[in-house]
Design a protein around this motif. Structure first.
Motif, PDB file in Angstrom:
ATOM      1  N   ARG A 222       1.195  -1.177  -0.105  1.00 16.16           N
ATOM      2  CA  ARG A 222       0.045  -0.086   0.177  1.00 16.16           C
ATOM      3  C   ARG A 222       0.766   0.801   0.272  1.00 16.16           C
ATOM      4  O   ARG A 222       0.942   2.515  -0.441  1.00 16.16           O
ATOM      5  CB  ARG A 222      -1.241  -0.276   1.298  1.00 16.16           C
TER       6      ARG A 222
ATOM      7  N   SER B  20      -7.926  -1.782  -6.001  1.00 18.71           N
ATOM      8  CA  SER B  20      -9.554  -1.604  -6.604  1.00 18.71           C
ATOM      9  C   SER B  20     -10.036  -0.926  -5.030  1.00 18.71           C
ATOM     10  O   SER B  20      -9.140  -1.080  -4.076  1.00 18.71           O
ATOM     11  CB  SER B  20      -9.938  -2.885  -6.004  1.00 18.71           C
ATOM     12  N   ASP B  21     -11.048  -0.768  -4.951  1.00 18.56           N
ATOM     13  CA  ASP B  21     -11.493   0.498  -3.925  1.00 18.56           C
ATOM     14  C   ASP B  21     -11.821  -0.462  -2.867  1.00 18.56           C
ATOM     15  O   ASP B  21     -11.873  -0.317  -1.774  1.00 18.56           O
ATOM     16  CB  ASP B  21     -13.327   0.605  -4.585  1.00 18.56           C
ATOM     17  N   ASP B  22     -11.830  -1.475  -2.581  1.00 21.70           N
ATOM     18  CA  ASP B  22     -12.200  -3.044  -1.563  1.00 21.70           C
ATOM     19  C   ASP B  22     -10.627  -2.916  -1.495  1.00 21.70           C
ATOM     20  O   ASP B  22     -10.612  -4.283  -0.361  1.00 21.70           O
ATOM     21  CB  ASP B  22     -13.318  -3.822  -1.820  1.00 21.70           C
ATOM     22  N   GLY B  23      -9.810  -3.205  -2.273  1.00 19.83           N
ATOM     23  CA  GLY B  23      -8.173  -3.243  -2.018  1.00 19.83           C
ATOM     24  C   GLY B  23      -7.496  -4.423  -2.311  1.00 19.83           C
ATOM     25  O   GLY B  23      -6.747  -5.212  -1.931  1.00 19.83           O
TER      26      GLY B  23
ATOM     27  N   ASP C 232      -4.471   5.971 -16.175  1.00 19.85           N
ATOM     28  CA  ASP C 232      -4.966   6.351 -15.236  1.00 19.85           C
ATOM     29  C   ASP C 232      -3.941   7.574 -14.235  1.00 19.85           C
ATOM     30  O   ASP C 232      -4.704   8.745 -13.537  1.00 19.85           O
ATOM     31  CB  ASP C 232      -5.865   6.049 -13.736  1.00 19.85           C
TER      32      ASP C 232
END
Ligand code: HQG
Length: 183
Positions: free
Chosen positions: A54, A68-71, A163
């Motif tokens: 991370r 992703s949003d949920d990691g 992105d």
């Protein structure tokens, strides 16, 4: 090289070029399960914790990776060479000029063939000279090429924006390329 940079390079290699080297699978858009990536890197001799991963994602100067949003999933934002991954990025209207930093030794070939993706899926173009200079400096003294993106776009070439702000095209024909004077 500091530890985070070493980890970033190891993760880039797996997520862009060699998922097989860590024994992991990427889906069609380049996503990999974080737990599988960490297990694969460990098997290949690089032990990385979720926290370190991370931190690599958070501190990457070019925002090379997305979680992703949920990691649970991670992917490289661009730069792939691996078969089977196609980033589904929307076509976008580029700024009128874009830039590409390269090495002097490549110029004669580029003048003949234009810019080709070489081992990657796309040619990478930068929105500003400073970024292009940093990209070109990876290969020694950089030469900056100015790309007439407006004319290319009018002629029907498709531009995509990753992105992390890199403009991607399939190729740049020579007539749209102009070498900028060196300063
Ligand atoms: C050159 C880094 C001869 C091209 C950067 C480049 C970037 C030709 C090299 C990203 C040619 C390919 C990509 C032709 C192109 N004849 N040489 N016809 N057409 N070339 O590494 O753009 O730090 O695949 O000029 O920041 O240098 O890894 O592309 O010199 O965004 O996240 O062939 O890599 O990002 O090299 O760099 P690359 P690039 P990261």
């Amino acid at each position: 090289m500091d530890e985070l940079t070493t980890l970033s390079k190891a993760i880039s290699r797996v997520l862009r070029h060699r998922p097989d080297a860590a024994g992991v699978m990427l889906d069609k858009e380049g996503w990999c399960r974080v737990d599988e990536l960490l297990a694969g890197l460990a098997r290949a001799g690089t032990v990385v914790s979720v926290e370190q991963l991370r931190e690599v994602v958070r501190t990457s100067d070019k925002r090379r990776f997305a979680l992703s949003d949920d990691g649970q999933l991670i992917r490289a934002n661009q730069g792939h060479s691996v078969q089977g991954v196609t980033l589904r990025l929307p076509a976008r209207t580029p700024p009128s000029r874009l830039f590409h930093g390269t090495a002097a030794a490549s110029l004669s070939s580029i003048a003949k063939q234009g810019l080709l993706p070489m081992r990657r899926h796309h040619v990478h173009l930068s929105p500003d000279v400073a970024t292009a200079t940093a990209v070109g400096a990876r290969r020694g003294k950089p030469v900056i090429l100015e790309i007439d993106a407006a004319s290319m776009h009018r002629a029907g070439h498709k531009f995509m924006l990753s992105d992390n702000g890199v403009w991607l095209v399939d190729a740049v024909p020579p007539q749209y390329i102009r070498a900028m004077p060196t300063r």
